[in-house]
Design a protein around this motif. Structure first.
Motif, mmCIF file in Angstrom:
data_model
loop_
_atom_site.group_PDB
_atom_site.id
_atom_site.type_symbol
_atom_site.label_atom_id
_atom_site.label_comp_id
_atom_site.label_asym_id
_atom_site.label_seq_id
_atom_site.Cartn_x
_atom_site.Cartn_y
_atom_site.Cartn_z
ATOM 1 N N ARG A 18 0.831 -1.208 0.000
ATOM 2 C CA ARG A 18 0.000 0.000 0.000
ATOM 3 C C ARG A 18 0.865 1.259 0.000
ATOM 4 N NH1 ARG A 18 -2.962 -1.708 4.470
ATOM 5 N NH2 ARG A 18 -2.851 0.376 5.353
ATOM 6 N N ILE A 19 1.964 1.224 0.750
ATOM 7 C CA ILE A 19 2.892 2.358 0.764
ATOM 8 C C ILE A 19 3.466 2.559 -0.636
ATOM 9 C CG2 ILE A 19 5.122 3.197 1.622
ATOM 10 C CD1 ILE A 19 4.430 1.783 4.314
ATOM 11 N N SER A 20 3.892 1.471 -1.263
ATOM 12 C CA SER A 20 4.467 1.563 -2.610
ATOM 13 C C SER A 20 3.451 2.090 -3.624
ATOM 14 C CB SER A 20 4.989 0.198 -3.059
ATOM 15 O OG SER A 20 6.118 -0.159 -2.304
ATOM 16 N N ALA A 21 2.212 1.605 -3.552
ATOM 17 C CA ALA A 21 1.180 2.064 -4.489
ATOM 18 C C ALA A 21 0.855 3.533 -4.259
ATOM 19 C CB ALA A 21 -0.077 1.200 -4.334
ATOM 20 N N THR A 22 0.758 3.949 -2.993
ATOM 21 C CA THR A 22 0.492 5.352 -2.677
ATOM 22 C C THR A 22 1.633 6.227 -3.176
ATOM 23 O OG1 THR A 22 -0.805 4.697 -0.744
ATOM 24 C CG2 THR A 22 -0.016 6.977 -0.802
ATOM 25 N N ALA A 23 2.871 5.762 -2.965
ATOM 26 C CA ALA A 23 4.047 6.513 -3.414
ATOM 27 C C ALA A 23 4.066 6.660 -4.936
ATOM 28 C CB ALA A 23 5.324 5.828 -2.928
ATOM 29 N N ALA A 24 3.787 5.569 -5.646
ATOM 30 C CA ALA A 24 3.802 5.619 -7.113
ATOM 31 C C ALA A 24 2.739 6.587 -7.634
ATOM 32 C CB ALA A 24 3.587 4.221 -7.687
ATOM 33 N N ALA A 25 1.553 6.549 -7.045
ATOM 34 C CA ALA A 25 0.482 7.446 -7.482
ATOM 35 C C ALA A 25 0.850 8.908 -7.206
ATOM 36 C CB ALA A 25 -0.830 7.081 -6.784
ATOM 37 N N LEU A 26 1.421 9.156 -6.043
ATOM 38 C CA LEU A 26 1.807 10.525 -5.685
ATOM 39 C C LEU A 26 2.958 11.015 -6.562
ATOM 40 C CD1 LEU A 26 0.854 12.608 -3.640
ATOM 41 C CD2 LEU A 26 2.568 11.756 -2.062
ATOM 42 N N GLN A 27 3.922 10.150 -6.819
ATOM 43 C CA GLN A 27 5.034 10.525 -7.689
ATOM 44 C C GLN A 27 4.518 10.918 -9.077
ATOM 45 O OE1 GLN A 27 7.697 7.368 -8.966
ATOM 46 N NE2 GLN A 27 9.405 8.808 -9.151
ATOM 47 N N ALA A 28 3.596 10.138 -9.620
ATOM 48 C CA ALA A 28 3.052 10.440 -10.947
ATOM 49 C C ALA A 28 2.235 11.736 -10.918
ATOM 50 C CB ALA A 28 2.187 9.280 -11.424
ATOM 51 N N ARG A 29 1.398 11.897 -9.899
ATOM 52 C CA ARG A 29 0.534 13.082 -9.828
ATOM 53 C C ARG A 29 1.332 14.366 -9.673
ATOM 54 N NH1 ARG A 29 -2.123 15.824 -5.797
ATOM 55 N NH2 ARG A 29 -1.783 14.293 -4.169
ATOM 56 N N LEU A 30 2.428 14.306 -8.881
ATOM 57 C CA LEU A 30 3.220 15.508 -8.616
ATOM 58 C C LEU A 30 4.410 15.677 -9.566
ATOM 59 C CD1 LEU A 30 3.232 15.431 -4.703
ATOM 60 C CD2 LEU A 30 1.711 16.715 -6.229
ATOM 61 N N ALA A 82 2.182 13.442 3.034
ATOM 62 C CA ALA A 82 3.451 13.330 2.309
ATOM 63 C C ALA A 82 4.102 14.704 2.317
ATOM 64 C CB ALA A 82 3.214 12.867 0.877
ATOM 65 N N LEU A 83 5.430 14.711 2.447
ATOM 66 C CA LEU A 83 6.181 15.962 2.429
ATOM 67 C C LEU A 83 7.623 15.666 2.065
ATOM 68 C CD1 LEU A 83 7.855 16.250 5.497
ATOM 69 C CD2 LEU A 83 5.465 16.200 6.144
ATOM 70 N N SER A 84 8.401 16.711 1.870
ATOM 71 C CA SER A 84 9.827 16.563 1.574
ATOM 72 C C SER A 84 10.640 17.146 2.713
ATOM 73 C CB SER A 84 10.201 17.306 0.284
ATOM 74 O OG SER A 84 9.639 16.685 -0.839
ATOM 75 N N PHE A 85 11.734 16.472 3.042
ATOM 76 C CA PHE A 85 12.721 17.030 3.960
ATOM 77 C C PHE A 85 13.751 17.725 3.075
ATOM 78 C CE2 PHE A 85 12.056 13.367 7.187
ATOM 79 C CZ PHE A 85 10.975 14.020 7.738
ATOM 80 N N ARG A 86 13.962 18.973 3.292
ATOM 81 C CA ARG A 86 14.929 19.726 2.483
ATOM 82 C C ARG A 86 16.232 19.824 3.257
ATOM 83 N NH1 ARG A 86 11.309 23.115 -1.178
ATOM 84 N NH2 ARG A 86 9.286 22.271 -0.619
ATOM 85 N N HIS A 87 17.238 19.089 2.780
ATOM 86 C CA HIS A 87 18.531 19.029 3.473
ATOM 87 C C HIS A 87 19.632 19.774 2.735
ATOM 88 C CE1 HIS A 87 17.095 16.311 6.515
ATOM 89 N NE2 HIS A 87 16.759 15.394 5.637
ATOM 90 N N GLY A 88 19.310 20.438 1.640
ATOM 91 C CA GLY A 88 20.333 21.152 0.891
ATOM 92 C C GLY A 88 21.233 20.240 0.076
ATOM 93 N N ARG A 89 20.823 18.988 -0.113
ATOM 94 C CA ARG A 89 21.585 18.065 -0.953
ATOM 95 C C ARG A 89 20.982 18.053 -2.349
ATOM 96 N NH1 ARG A 89 20.655 13.139 2.886
ATOM 97 N NH2 ARG A 89 20.931 14.264 4.809
#
Length: 179
Positions: A18-30, A82-89
């Protein structure tokens, strides 16, 4: 070759999917670039022990003692954003996160940190505990927070993990039941 050690919670196989499917859908949408994390590697890091140039037998032994010393009742895990951690990398981690900031997962993470004492990570590698599951490293970032259908599971055990750079899967050294 880098070797990392950490204590972790792993979701059960159905939740990993479920995590993988949610991630794939979010990656495609965003429109997020990057390769999704393999389902077998999806986890919550409870306590990071460090990154080293070689395997650390003494650290493993101390971590095994720490794992035996910590107790916690089973608890529900629920990631709802879902969010991003911004580490400056070059690439930022895209993660699933939760609102809970002082629940049983924090109790378990604090207990592991205290049980490890001075063998905790070297200065500069310590970060505050923020429960999350990293599902992608991307040059793109998620703006703000994206709500997701809750990814819920019952944590019934935690594990001591050894990661080796380039290996397909983690080496789980030991698992301890909660309760």
């Amino acid at each position: 070759m880098a070797h990392t050690y950490f204590f972790a919670l792993f979701p059960d196989p159905a939740v990993r999917e479920r995590i993988s499917a949610t991630a794939a859908a979010l990656q495609a949408r965003l429109g997020l670039r990057g390769q999704l994390i393999a389902p077998s590697r999806l986890h919550v890091t409870l306590h990071f022990l460090g990154r080293f140039g070689a395997a650390q037998a003494a650290l493993e032994a101390q971590a095994l003692q720490a794992g035996r010393a910590v107790s916690c009742l089973p608890f529900a895990v629920a990631f709802d954003r879902a969010l991003s951690f911004r580490h400056g990398r070059d690439k930022s981690p895209c993660v699933f996160a939760m609102a809970d900031v002082n629940g049983p997962m924090h109790h378990l993470a604090d207990g592991l940190r205290e049980a490890m004492g001075p063998a905790s990570p070297p200065a500069g590698e310590v970060r505050p505990f923020r429960p999350h599951v990293t599902w992608l490293y991307s040059m793109d970032c998620i703006d703000g927070e994206e709500p997701i259908p809750a990814l819920v599971w019952q944590a019934g055990e935690f594990a001591l993990v050894h990661g080796i750079q380039g290996a397909a899967d983690y080496r789980v050294i030991r698992r301890w039941p909660l309760g």
